[in-house]
Design an enzyme around this catalytic site. Structure first.
Site, short mmCIF file in Angstrom:
data_model
loop_
_atom_site.label_atom_id
_atom_site.label_comp_id
_atom_site.label_asym_id
_atom_site.label_seq_id
_atom_site.Cartn_x
_atom_site.Cartn_y
_atom_site.Cartn_z
N LEU E 77 41.66 35.58 44.85
CA LEU E 77 41.47 36.72 45.74
C LEU E 77 42.44 36.59 46.91
O LEU E 77 42.52 35.54 47.54
CB LEU E 77 40.04 36.75 46.29
CG LEU E 77 38.89 36.64 45.29
CD1 LEU E 77 37.54 36.61 46.03
CD2 LEU E 77 38.91 37.82 44.31
N CYS E 78 43.16 37.64 47.23
CA CYS E 78 44.12 37.62 48.35
C CYS E 78 43.38 37.44 49.67
O CYS E 78 42.50 38.25 50.02
CB CYS E 78 44.90 38.92 48.38
SG CYS E 78 45.88 39.10 49.89
#
Lengths: 129, 130, 102, 129, 130, 102
Positions: E77-78
């Site tokens: 996940l960024c």
């Protein structure tokens, strides 16, 4: 939500649900239908209008099991039991898509594009997701 | 006049929540009543207190919470949409056996009927989405 | 007045604007917000679509959204009136219903 | 993220970032730009292509303070410092929108629609949000 | 062949995460390597463990977590997108002084550099979005 | 083969399909997925757009998405080939790069 079903306001308004998107690619078709079903408990005067890609929501033979989605299209057939009986479909939207009334899974009233404004004008609240 | 607002998209990705916020602020400034802001679809994601946007950017959730506090706004997150997207208050945490909740101050979770009710009771319902 | 129609997407990206315009008429208004605001600027390929619609409907554009996109100084199409958020609220009040074309 | 800046893979690929949306209405323009800036640390060969509504990302005079948004448009001017120097804009996209090169806040190379395919073909990875 | 996948939308609202899941499953079945699935923009919302979708519907997060467990998939996940949207692991919780975390098993939060790295190292990068 | 272009939106809703088709050519392919799959069905207003494109590009449609929308039994446009997810993976492998038009 039980409290939703006990609305005692008494006021009756005319609600128009405008459906303009394909089902499955986005959740809007499903969640519009859920609003209509919940809304039925409020004894309002409800109509549904299917224009543009919204006409695909009523397409027969939907089989979203192929992509592991729930098949909610049968729910349109149950709308009558909720006293939602006014389903309008725009003729031009069907024609552009090569569809006819026979392709739809429920009985609808087919109206012309130029009749859409009059339908909208008859309603108090317009919901379009 | 009595207004109600519907927001269908989450914070930052689409302008919907921003536009709705500016609209509600202007409506309140003009002396109108905003009887409810209903968050549906991805709109429920506006109600998490766990965001940490960059310091030089707007804080969308806190802005809503502050406005609700100041004007006694009723900010309602749709329960079914919350369940699909992971928005949880203490009641939902217990009911669904989750181990955390993330709802922000000033928001409450309730049924879709609250949207229909807003449509009935408000003079105008304005929708913001994608 | 009849219906306030709100359009928020660029006509270059989505067909919403034309889909809205072909279903409205006398007494209806259109408010362009967010990415739709750029269609109010003079000289785009969709100018005629709006000029045609202006024959029977009133057209408005949300100035703060236009400004955000760098068009505060560019001339608008003649029939389009710029409003701020207070003007947006007034339009909602003046029309019988609001229809957001999403 | 410090670890991002220590990429030692050595491989050099050609990355093309295709920008097709207006800024502000959605976050994609901003997050595309952030990817380009982070990517610069990897010493790859980066180009950016602005077509369709993407050309609006480079419009001069953006003032999103009017809606309480950050003004990230000035960052396009800083791309040079990150060795991102190949910015392509499609002529037809400008023209349809009544825009010219003078409306843009950076120097770009204007190409014709029919040259877009050749540009895409020269790249290894195409990112479009 | 070595593949990487980018997902830009959250669960349920758009088909993006579903399409990506079916694609990754088919790629693995065909004997390909999926070196990373990167979640950007609203895509990070796929990584919360707090969803409770209807029982007769697919459970998008659990499906990803199970696939990751079975195939040692790297689900990233960024971090910047997480901060804007309220996706939090223990490290982010402490760094940003939050009182809860919501990340699901099999997901990790990291920088955008992981996307660029995936673009470099994979033979093909496939994006799913709105 | 050159680029696998993926389009996922209905041409009635967004202009993505036409915007993609005007920038591709020899050796490129287009895969229609999600809401874009309905454009592969015979008889829609956008049939000619795809027929024209088929002169130089190969066209594919993701069958499970078409089936979900109720078109498993309807005839497709002649040049469009239906693939399943395994076929989607093969297309990704066979082309040099993938370009999702979002």
């Amino acid at each position: 939500m039980m409290e939703d079903e006990e609305y005692q306001g008494g006021e009756v308004k005319k609600f128009l649900y405008v459906n303009r998107r394909l089902p499955h690619g986005t959740v809007y078709a499903l969640e519009s239908l859920e609003t209509v079903l919940i809304g039925a408990a409020f004894d309002q005067d409800v109509s549904m209008l299917f224009i543009d890609d919204g006409v695909y929501q009523l397409k027969k033979d939907q089989a979203p099991e192929s992509i592991e989605f729930k098949n909610f299209s049968k729910t349109y057939r149950a709308l009558e039991m909720y006293d939602v009986e006014k389903l309008f479909v725009e003729r031009e939207s069907l024609e552009e898509r090569g569809l006819s009334e026979d392709d739809l899974l429920v009985d609808v009233e087919v109206i012309a594009s130029k009749e859409v404004k009059a339908l909208i004008d008859q309603n108090d609240v317009v919901l379009s997701f | 006049m009595k207004l109600a607002v519907l927001i269908n998209e989450g914070p930052y990705q689409h302008q919907a929540s921003d536009s709705a916020y500016q609209f509600v602020t202007a409506a309140l400034a003009a002396g109108h009543e905003v009887m409810r802001v209903f968050f549906y679809h991805d709109g429920v994601n506006n109600g998490t207190r766990l965001t940490t946007p960059p310091q030089d950017d707007r804080h969308i959730q806190r802005r809503w919470s502050a406005l609700a506090d100041e004007h006694k706004l009723d900010l309602v997150l749709c329960v079914a949409a919350c369940q699909r997207r992971g928005l949880v208050d203490e009641g939902e945490m217990k009911r669904n056996s989750k181990d955390a909740h993330n709802i922000a101050d000033g928001f409450r979770i309730s049924g879709l009927g609250q949207l229909v009710e807003a449509g009935i009771e408000a003079d105008r319902l304005v929708t913001f989405g994608d | 007045m009849s219906t306030l129609n709100i359009v928020n997407k660029s006509p270059f990206e989505k067909r919403t604007l034309e889909q809205c315009l072909k279903r409205i008429g006398e007494g209806d208004s259109v408010l362009l917000i967010e990415d739709a605001t750029i269609s109010a600027v003079n000289g785009t390929a969709y100018a005629n679509l709006l000029l045609e619609a202006s024959k029977q409907s009133r057209l408005y554009v949300l100035q703060p959204d236009l400004q955000a996109r760098g068009f505060a100084e560019k001339p608008l199409l003649d029939p389009v009136e710029a409003v701020d958020y207070a003007g947006f609220v007034d339009l909602v009040v003046k029309h019988e219903r609001v229809h957001s074309w999403l």
